[in-house]
Design a protein around this motif. Sequence first.
Motif, PDB file in Angstrom:
ATOM      1  N   THR A 155       0.851  -1.189   0.000  1.00  0.00           N
ATOM      2  CA  THR A 155       0.000   0.000   0.000  1.00  0.00           C
ATOM      3  C   THR A 155       0.881   1.232   0.000  1.00  0.00           C
ATOM      4  O   THR A 155       0.565   2.240  -0.606  1.00  0.00           O
ATOM      5  CB  THR A 155      -0.905   0.011   1.246  1.00  0.00           C
ATOM      6  N   THR A 156       2.023   1.142   0.666  1.00  0.00           N
ATOM      7  CA  THR A 156       2.936   2.265   0.676  1.00  0.00           C
ATOM      8  C   THR A 156       3.437   2.540  -0.723  1.00  0.00           C
ATOM      9  O   THR A 156       3.539   3.678  -1.133  1.00  0.00           O
ATOM     10  CB  THR A 156       4.132   1.946   1.575  1.00  0.00           C
ATOM     11  N   ARG A 177       3.257   5.963  -2.863  1.00  0.00           N
ATOM     12  CA  ARG A 177       4.430   6.574  -3.489  1.00  0.00           C
ATOM     13  C   ARG A 177       4.123   6.885  -4.928  1.00  0.00           C
ATOM     14  O   ARG A 177       4.447   7.951  -5.420  1.00  0.00           O
ATOM     15  CB  ARG A 177       5.570   5.551  -3.519  1.00  0.00           C
ATOM     16  N   LYS A 213      15.156  -8.207   3.063  1.00  0.00           N
ATOM     17  CA  LYS A 213      15.477  -6.847   3.515  1.00  0.00           C
ATOM     18  C   LYS A 213      15.694  -5.886   2.350  1.00  0.00           C
ATOM     19  O   LYS A 213      15.415  -4.712   2.458  1.00  0.00           O
ATOM     20  CB  LYS A 213      16.772  -6.910   4.341  1.00  0.00           C
ATOM     21  N   HIS A 258      11.522  -5.380  -1.234  1.00  0.00           N
ATOM     22  CA  HIS A 258      10.307  -5.417  -0.417  1.00  0.00           C
ATOM     23  C   HIS A 258       9.128  -6.050  -1.121  1.00  0.00           C
ATOM     24  O   HIS A 258       8.175  -6.470  -0.469  1.00  0.00           O
ATOM     25  CB  HIS A 258       9.950  -4.001   0.041  1.00  0.00           C
ATOM     26  N   ILE A 297      11.417   0.060  -0.756  1.00  0.00           N
ATOM     27  CA  ILE A 297      10.893   1.324  -0.235  1.00  0.00           C
ATOM     28  C   ILE A 297      11.904   1.902   0.736  1.00  0.00           C
ATOM     29  O   ILE A 297      12.396   1.206   1.635  1.00  0.00           O
ATOM     30  CB  ILE A 297       9.566   1.107   0.515  1.00  0.00           C
ATOM     31  N   GLN A 298      12.245   3.177   0.529  1.00  0.00           N
ATOM     32  CA  GLN A 298      13.133   3.846   1.480  1.00  0.00           C
ATOM     33  C   GLN A 298      12.356   4.930   2.202  1.00  0.00           C
ATOM     34  O   GLN A 298      11.153   5.042   2.047  1.00  0.00           O
ATOM     35  CB  GLN A 298      14.333   4.435   0.724  1.00  0.00           C
ATOM     36  N   ASP A 299      13.084   5.750   2.956  1.00  0.00           N
ATOM     37  CA  ASP A 299      12.408   6.789   3.734  1.00  0.00           C
ATOM     38  C   ASP A 299      11.560   7.715   2.893  1.00  0.00           C
ATOM     39  O   ASP A 299      10.444   8.045   3.237  1.00  0.00           O
ATOM     40  CB  ASP A 299      13.459   7.641   4.457  1.00  0.00           C
TER      41      ASP A 299
END
Lengths: 297, 267
Positions: free
Chosen positions: B32-33, B37, B220, B223, B250-252
């Motif tokens: 979902t993130t 994005r 890790k 994703h 996904i990063q910050d």
Amino acid sequence: ELPAPLLDDSHGKELGDEAAAVKPEDFQDSMKIAWRYQNLPKMEVSPTTHTKFGHYYDISKKMSPELCQSVKLHSFYLHEELPFEPKMKTWNMNSGYARLLQSIQRIISQEGFDGSDPQKKQRNVLRIGIQSLGSILWGDDVCCSDTPEDPQSLTKFLYVLRGLLRKSLSACIITMPAHLIQNKAIMERVTNLSDMVVGLESFIGSERETNPLYKDYHGLVHVHQIPRLNSLICDVSDTKDLAFRLKRKQFTIERLHLPPDLSDTVSRASKQDLAGSAKLLSSGCGAMAIGKKHLDF
Amino acid sequence: MAASWCTTSSPSTSELAARFALWPCSSPSATTTSWRRSWQALVSQHRRRGHFLQIWGTESLCVQEEMAEAKGVSLAAAKERGQLVFLEGLKSCLDLLFGEEEQPGQPSPLQFLSGSTCDLRALFDFVRVSLSAADSWKGPVLLVDDLSVLLSLGAAPVAVLDFIHYCRVCVCCQLKGNVVVLVHSNEDSEDEENELVVNSLCHHSDLILWAEGLATGFCKDVHGQIKIIKRLSLRQAAEQDLVQIYQYKIQDRNVTFFARGLSAAVL
């Protein structure tokens, strides 16, 4: 009945003593580990062995009444609540859930957790705990029937609760008897509507109770979902295999750690049996989980 | 990568038929993130010339604003410029249940919650009225996040599909815009109503972005993977759908996409 909190540092000291007590034994009985793993840091079973994180409780003692009375507690017992007010709009929801939501909204508004009272100096968080949501105690038949009468009441309740929590300084922890809910679709929707979902699976009454792999533990902890609040990524832990242990004074959650196979009767058959029951383990947890017989080195 | 596929569905080219894009997502956490994005990439690409009407189901406005800020998109500024109209589902729901008696001429968009009606007509009316009020909008985009929540709130699958159908007619056919919808799904899902909605939407959509975790489990450095399905078979019967698969991390403040097996950790 709430357990007594450990208010001084004695708990941290106890843990430290335990950890220290373990070390000399290890040193005398040290085993040679394969060269590949020699330089890796020693795995800590529990991330908080040496640090004090959060709050600790002694489950062998009860919380003192004086402590309970010193904080502002609101409780909600459905059967003691006044009947549903007829002038309230139809909520199209189980009345037990509707009354609970009204009670929570009233407390948020009256105690200023929604920021309506800017003069309030001490900004604290309203912590809400709801037990056995979905059970017959709340007037819901989701736990009793595969085709409940009103399956959407529970999910509507969670959605409205989410709205209340998002617009106030509050957090809520809910327990649900998931093992009683036959309708898996409802559990999927409940998971999607929650920020964090953790499951506890007890070994009591299951075949795992006698499984030698799990002899040090009382059950497994499954993390189904972790929150991503105000960020794109969540802090994902390295290990997915967690187990819990109920000691005399403590309930601890630890990384599931497979002991080395030192039995005299190490045979292909037994390895396959163990590997079969360990099939849920992720690949990071021990070579014993690789159970295919043609990969036996 | 996220930017490039957004360009092809841009409504700015008049020759392009109006598109209907659908993003089913499984394993809500990371995927979902990545959808969020990507829609933010869409917003930032179109912020000068595009217009958005967004319906937010599960997150509050301030959370959405913070996440957009991380990508350099200011939702508040977009709203001030008249580029963004939003419906905050959580707030609307609370207003309906705890607020004052609603005015007869202004029914709440989430009126179906009170049980007085079983269809999503009020929600569609909100969409229609918002879009008709913005005369200067060319090629608007309707973003719905997320449709699966409507089922949890008691809407029947048929009502949800009717709502999307009316939105398609209004946004895609009449206004030559795009509709982008988020739904959740699982491979072994037992939620038949949700699967019905997802399958029906997949059948009618021009572009499907299917984001899911890796079949091999947690990693890790990778994703998940995203499958981009261009439904060419909708335009011409003999055509095959074009499927592209990428993996992502996904990063910050960013999501990096790469071909399978070519994550930075491997290279």
